[in-house]
Design a protein around this motif. Structure first.
Motif, PDB file in Angstrom:
ATOM      1  N   ASN A  22       0.733  -1.338   0.064  1.00 35.84           N
ATOM      2  CA  ASN A  22      -0.220  -0.167   0.239  1.00 35.84           C
ATOM      3  C   ASN A  22       1.033   1.051   0.205  1.00 35.84           C
ATOM      4  OD1 ASN A  22      -2.201   1.856   0.298  1.00 35.84           O
ATOM      5  ND2 ASN A  22      -3.036   0.227   1.438  1.00 35.84           N
ATOM      6  N   LEU A  24       0.339   4.161  -1.597  1.00 31.21           N
ATOM      7  CA  LEU A  24      -0.406   5.394  -1.636  1.00 31.21           C
ATOM      8  C   LEU A  24      -0.545   5.346   0.324  1.00 31.21           C
ATOM      9  CD1 LEU A  24      -1.122   7.926  -2.495  1.00 31.21           C
ATOM     10  CD2 LEU A  24      -3.679   6.423  -2.728  1.00 31.21           C
ATOM     11  N   VAL A  72      -6.758   8.589   1.980  1.00 34.43           N
ATOM     12  CA  VAL A  72      -6.252   7.705   1.204  1.00 34.43           C
ATOM     13  C   VAL A  72      -6.198   5.927   2.018  1.00 34.43           C
ATOM     14  CG1 VAL A  72      -4.006   6.265   1.030  1.00 34.43           C
ATOM     15  CG2 VAL A  72      -4.430   8.175   0.162  1.00 34.43           C
ATOM     16  N   SER A  76      -8.107   4.062  -0.421  1.00 33.16           N
ATOM     17  CA  SER A  76      -6.854   2.966  -0.951  1.00 33.16           C
ATOM     18  C   SER A  76      -6.787   1.478  -0.503  1.00 33.16           C
ATOM     19  CB  SER A  76      -5.585   3.748  -0.369  1.00 33.16           C
ATOM     20  OG  SER A  76      -4.980   3.449   1.051  1.00 33.16           O
ATOM     21  N   SER A  80      -5.401  -2.189  -2.415  1.00 29.61           N
ATOM     22  CA  SER A  80      -4.481  -2.994  -2.015  1.00 29.61           C
ATOM     23  C   SER A  80      -4.780  -4.284  -1.764  1.00 29.61           C
ATOM     24  CB  SER A  80      -3.670  -2.377  -0.475  1.00 29.61           C
ATOM     25  OG  SER A  80      -2.990  -3.036  -0.218  1.00 29.61           O
ATOM     26  N   LYS A 123      -1.272   1.919  -7.651  1.00 31.67           N
ATOM     27  CA  LYS A 123      -1.012   1.480  -6.702  1.00 31.67           C
ATOM     28  C   LYS A 123      -1.823   3.614  -6.143  1.00 31.67           C
ATOM     29  CE  LYS A 123       0.429  -1.794  -4.665  1.00 31.67           C
ATOM     30  NZ  LYS A 123       1.037  -3.510  -4.479  1.00 31.67           N
ATOM     31  N   LEU A 126      -3.693   6.384  -7.929  1.00 28.66           N
ATOM     32  CA  LEU A 126      -4.543   6.421  -7.643  1.00 28.66           C
ATOM     33  C   LEU A 126      -4.069   7.307  -6.299  1.00 28.66           C
ATOM     34  CD1 LEU A 126      -7.754   5.550  -6.390  1.00 28.66           C
ATOM     35  CD2 LEU A 126      -6.363   4.654  -4.686  1.00 28.66           C
ATOM     36  N   GLY A 127      -3.428   8.128  -6.625  1.00 27.52           N
ATOM     37  CA  GLY A 127      -3.324   9.165  -5.387  1.00 27.52           C
ATOM     38  C   GLY A 127      -3.240   9.972  -6.347  1.00 27.52           C
TER      39      GLY A 127
END
Length: 317
Positions: A22, A24, A72, A76, A80, A123, A126-127
């Protein structure tokens, strides 16, 4: 020869595994801790700078850290877990041709740098997708934080944060698997897997998030007009100095990192999770460099310069 505890530490290995699984959330956690414990006090200690501008910069730092972490954390985790399902059972979610292309001669898929690129693309990407909404929420939180931490007058500001978490990650894993199966992702993995793509994605996300924050700040009706320019300059200068400094420092640290990776690989050569640890190192390095510069080295400089560029002489206190 005596092995240094750093190479065998369970805490270090768990941290690297978490960063790989993970990336992020790892970055968001580091940012949250540094923004609250380091960046905010350093901003307030900036010499020869308008007190109100320092307070707004401090409020922005706290708001950004809180919003980033909570957003997040909520979004996230499903991604993940979905990608972990692909890691453990790639045949179920990926085409045989995709697995062979991404393995590229490696004994297992998870040890492949190409597969690492494909999964980190989702991953860390996504940010980037979350950057604009996080910036808007950060901007909206600033007046509320100002009224709570630096009370001066009443601010009526209420922001709620809600997040939904779904256990049905298998469907998400199938969706991600179909995207990895596409020729575009496979070509991207083949072309860029040996680049410093983790650093590039993080930097691009920071630039986009800063631009979105500056736009939201300029349009805000809750932030005082004479505080908007210093706040926007502070964000732009912080991001600019941070990214430029991070690439310079990353290059300086390339050889020490290579030595660490070589030694770490030798000590843990029999570990089934070695590939995961090495992937984690690739994430930790740019995350800690960017975080260290942004939250430790930059605050005083950017706050000082933003105050000079963005404020009228009459605003000095």
């Amino acid at each position: 020869m005596k092995v240094q505890p750093l190479y065998t530490s369970r805490i270090v290995k768990k941290g690297l595994e978490f960063a790989a699984d993970n990336s992020l959330l790892f970055g968001a956690t580091a940012s949250f801790v540094l923004s609250a414990a380091v960046r905010s006090p350093m901003i307030l200690l900036t010499p020869h700078t308008d007190r109100e501008n320092k307070k707004y910069a401090c409020a922005k730092s706290l708001a950004s850290g809180v919003v980033n972490y909570l957003t997040v954390l909520a979004v996230s985790m499903p991604f993940s877990k979905a990608i972990n399902k692909i890691d453990k059972n790639p045949q179920k979610y990926l085409k045989k041709e995709t697995i062979e292309v991404l393995k590229s001669g490696e004994k297992s898929l998870v040890k492949s740098r190409r597969y690492s690129f494909a999964t980190q693309l989702f991953k860390l990407g996504l940010g980037f997708a979350l950057a604009a909404p996080k910036s808007a929420l950060t901007c909206s939180l600033i007046p509320g934080i100002m009224s709570k931490i630096f009370p001066k007058k009443e601010h009526k500001s209420q922001v709620s944060f809600t997040g939904a978490y779904s256990e049905g990650t298998s469907r998400l894993a199938k969706g991600i698997g179909k995207l990895i199966d596409t020729g575009f992702v496979k070509k991207m993995s083949e072309k860029f897997h040996n680049t410093n793509f983790e650093h590039h994605i993080m930097s691009a996300t920071d630039v986009f998030a800063t631009g979105a924050f500056m736009f939201q700040t300029s349009k805000s009706k809750k932030i005082e007009e004479n505080r908007k320019k210093p706040l926007m300059y502070n964000a732009a200068l912080s991001t600019g100095f941070c990214i430029a400094g991070s690439y310079l420092l990353s290059r300086i640290l390339d050889k020490p990192t290579e030595k660490f990776v070589k030694k770490f690989s030798e000590v843990n050569k029999n570990s089934p999770k070695l590939g995961k640890y090495l992937e984690g190192i690739k994430v930790v390095k740019p995350a800690m460099i960017l975080g260290g510069i942004y939250y430790i080295a930059i605050p005083i400089m950017s706050t000082f310069l933003a105050d000079r560029f963005g404020s009228d002489k009459s605003n000095k206190a």
